[in-house]
Design a protein around this motif. Structure first.
Motif, short mmCIF file in Angstrom:
data_model
loop_
_atom_site.label_atom_id
_atom_site.label_comp_id
_atom_site.label_asym_id
_atom_site.label_seq_id
_atom_site.Cartn_x
_atom_site.Cartn_y
_atom_site.Cartn_z
N UNK A 30 -52.15 15.78 41.34
CA UNK A 30 -52.81 15.37 42.58
C UNK A 30 -52.34 16.17 43.76
N UNK A 31 -52.74 15.74 44.93
CA UNK A 31 -52.28 16.37 46.15
C UNK A 31 -52.23 15.34 47.26
N UNK A 32 -51.27 15.53 48.13
CA UNK A 32 -51.12 14.65 49.29
C UNK A 32 -51.82 15.32 50.46
N UNK A 33 -52.83 14.65 50.96
CA UNK A 33 -53.57 15.19 52.10
C UNK A 33 -53.22 14.43 53.36
N UNK A 34 -52.43 15.05 54.24
CA UNK A 34 -52.09 14.40 55.50
C UNK A 34 -53.36 14.22 56.33
N UNK A 35 -53.31 13.33 57.30
CA UNK A 35 -54.49 13.04 58.12
C UNK A 35 -54.98 14.30 58.83
N UNK A 36 -56.25 14.63 58.61
CA UNK A 36 -56.87 15.76 59.31
C UNK A 36 -56.57 17.11 58.72
N UNK A 37 -56.17 17.18 57.44
CA UNK A 37 -55.83 18.48 56.84
C UNK A 37 -56.98 19.08 56.03
N UNK A 38 -58.14 18.48 56.09
CA UNK A 38 -59.29 19.03 55.36
C UNK A 38 -59.36 18.57 53.92
N UNK A 70 -59.34 6.20 57.27
CA UNK A 70 -60.45 6.91 56.65
C UNK A 70 -61.56 7.28 57.61
N UNK A 71 -61.50 6.77 58.86
CA UNK A 71 -62.54 7.07 59.85
C UNK A 71 -62.11 8.24 60.74
N UNK A 72 -63.11 8.95 61.27
CA UNK A 72 -62.86 10.06 62.19
C UNK A 72 -63.82 9.93 63.37
N UNK A 73 -63.27 10.02 64.60
CA UNK A 73 -64.09 9.93 65.82
C UNK A 73 -63.62 11.01 66.79
N UNK A 128 -51.78 6.10 61.72
CA UNK A 128 -53.22 5.96 61.45
C UNK A 128 -54.00 5.90 62.75
N UNK A 129 -53.51 5.12 63.72
CA UNK A 129 -54.25 4.93 64.96
C UNK A 129 -54.47 6.21 65.75
N UNK A 130 -53.42 7.00 65.91
CA UNK A 130 -53.56 8.20 66.76
C UNK A 130 -54.25 9.35 66.02
N UNK A 131 -54.23 9.33 64.69
CA UNK A 131 -54.78 10.46 63.94
C UNK A 131 -56.28 10.33 63.69
N UNK A 132 -56.93 9.27 64.19
CA UNK A 132 -58.38 9.13 63.98
C UNK A 132 -59.18 10.07 64.88
#
Length: 549
Positions: free
Chosen positions: A3-11, A371-374, A396-400
């Protein structure tokens, strides 16, 4: 399994698409899964048309039969899967000859179900994975750096960086305070500018306060109708399966919302507790019929909640919280009108009276936001919800957001400390004593620093045991001191010269035949000494060899 670990916003989504293409080129079949219907809906919008929930695969024998040696099961948001479902997935893949790829970020919220499966696999097994570490979502460099710090578990550093950039707003949050009004104004300003925005808060109490301000401002504008219609909504109590098994926790008036098929109820149905009889519940369904349910048998099939009176008006936004009736959990819908036949939506659909799993859709918890992006993320946390703030919720809160994040609080100094707290749950094998015993028997492989600490502790324990054993042996070999006998002997030694002088006097009188009385004053003796002397006098006197003068 890999598998792979995908940090928030890494594509991560782009990577999954490319992975699916490569698998297809190699003659394989990529089966994309996600733990929730909301996550599946996001995947389908991103181009994964055949994505399905993990629960569907686990419950559908036909879907399982389609897995073969060519299949690669790709589980997205794997960090939100519990140990039980993860075990079943791996067993199915092994039985059918398929492979498993796990994709997730253990720095975000873990599963609601029992056990943080992905984190335990990463930390306590030979599982190997790649890491997507280059953050691409956040456009401003400073914003991107803050998210990188939070992803690296330096939430306090991320907070200080955002505060230095002016992204932290501090205001009073008491009744009538401006904090929630300012957060609501920032949200509406972003929406007016054509931007997507998301209000995120740790607790529902905070969410209700912000939502009230948003609705008041929308009513003042005329966007939301001034008149509210009160509807009954299901408000989940968040019980675990273990709590749902305990029949003594139930009381008349509570509601059960079924998420899975049972003998009496379908997914999406609501039932009200009429009575508790022995180990069973008497339930009344929405048609007026009754049924008996032993909650200990199917705790995973339903959720427990209360009836909540929710004001809804034309123009409101609602957040759906359950699957069923053609609706998806996590979906956000726009209200057109409220009537006896249900809630008419702007997209032409209608929420029927039997569907009551929703709330206002202006602010969400960090769990729901995952899981959401705005475009703009707004994190609201006053002192009333500090107990629920954690490193995971802050990350999670700041990375949306893509373009901007703003943090609203009434105590920035305390919030900076609170975002360092982690709510990671400990598993049984992470209890130090159990870990060491398992490692000692070869059942667990420890990391290098843990092995070093274990060896040092074992050496110290061995040295202490050796010292205790030597001391025990010395005590066993040492005889008890004859205290009473020594006291008697000490008295004899003190009286010996007097006794000898008396014996000499007796012998002298017999020798000269004279009646001479020799009195020698003896020192005071103890009762033990006197008792010993009395015993001596009763014995046969020893024959003297005489005294020569």
């Amino acid at each position: 399994m890999t598998g792979f670990r995908g940090l928030a916003g890494t594509g991560k989504t782009t990577t999954l698409k490319e992975f699916g293409r490569v698998v297809a080129q190699a003659g394989g079949e990529a089966i994309f899964l996600a733990p929730t219907a909301g996550a599946v809906d996001v995947m389908r919008k991103d181009g994964f048309a055949q994505a399905a929930t993990l629960a569907k695969l686990l419950a559908d024998p036909q879907a399982q039969a389609g897995i073969s040696g060519r299949s690669v099961l790709v589980l997205d948001e794997a960090g939100a899967v519990g140990t039980s479902d993860m075990l079943r997935l791996l067993e199915i893949a092994q039985a059918r000859g398929g492979r498993v790829v796990l994709s997730g970020d253990t720095g975000q919220h873990a599963s609601v179900a029992q056990g943080d499966a992905l984190r335990l696999i990463e930390e306590h097994s030979g599982y190997r994975f790649a890491v997507l570490g280059e953050i691409r979502r956040q456009k401003p460099a400073l914003f991107r750096q803050a998210v990188k710090l939070a992803a690296g578990q330096d939430a306090a550093g991320a907070f200080r960086l955002l505060q230095k950039d002016g992204a932290v707003v501090e205001a009073l949050a008491d009744d009538g305070g401006p904090l929630h009004e300012q957060a609501a104004a920032a949200y509406l300003k972003a929406v007016d500018a054509g931007k997507s925005a998301l209000l995120v808060s740790p607790t529902w109490g905070e969410i209700e306060a912000v939502t009230g301000c948003v609705r008041d401002q929308l009513k003042a504008r005329g966007t939301v109708a001034a008149r509210d219609e009160t509807v009954e909504a299901f408000d989940s109590l968040g019980w675990t399966d273990a709590q749902k098994r305990l029949v003594e926790r139930y009381e008349p008036g509570l509601q059960l919302r079924f998420a899975k098929q049972t003998a009496q109820f379908k997914p999406g149905e609501l039932a009200t507790v009429e009575a508790v009889r022995g180990r069973t519940l008497v339930l009344r369904n929405q048609d007026g019929g009754t049924a008996v349910l032993p909650p200990s048998r199917v705790p995973a099939a339903f959720d427990v909640g209360e009836v909540r009176q929710l004001p809804v008006a034309s123009g409101d936004w609602l957040l759906l919280q359950a699957n069923g009736h053609g609706f998806t959990n996590g979906e956000r819908v726009h209200v057109k009108a409220v009537g006896k036949g249900g809630i008419a939506l702007a997209d032409g659909r209608t929420l029927p009276p039997s569907y009551r799993s929703f709330t206002h859709g202006y602010a969400v918890t960090s769990h729901a936001a995952q899981g959401k992006t705005v475009d703009i993320a707004l994190f609201v946390a006053s002192s009333r919800s500090f107990a629920a703030v954690s490193r995971e919720s802050f990350y999670v809160g700041i990375s949306r957001g893509r373009e901007q994040v703003r943090i609203f609080t009434d105590d920035a100094a305390t919030l900076e400390r609170r975002v360092e707290e982690t709510h990671t749950r400990k598993a049984a094998l992470e209890l130090q004593g159990l870990r060491e015993e398992m490692a000692r028997h070869g059942l667990l492989r420890l990391r290098e620093e843990e092995e070093k600490r274990l060896k040092e502790r074992q050496r110290a324990t061995t040295a202490a045991e050796d010292a205790e054993r030597r001391e025990r042996d010395m005590r066993a070999a040492r005889t008890l001191r004859p205290v009473r006998a020594l006291r008697v002997l000490r008295g004899e030694r003190m009286a010996a010269p007097v006794l000898t002088l008396q014996r000499w006097a007796q012998e002298f009188r017999r020798w000269i035949g004279a009646r001479v009385t020799v009195q020698v004053e003896a020192p005071a003796l103890s009762w033990a000494q006197r008792f010993h002397l009395a015993q001596k006098q009763q014995e046969t006197p020893r024959q003297s060899r005489g005294i020569r003068i």
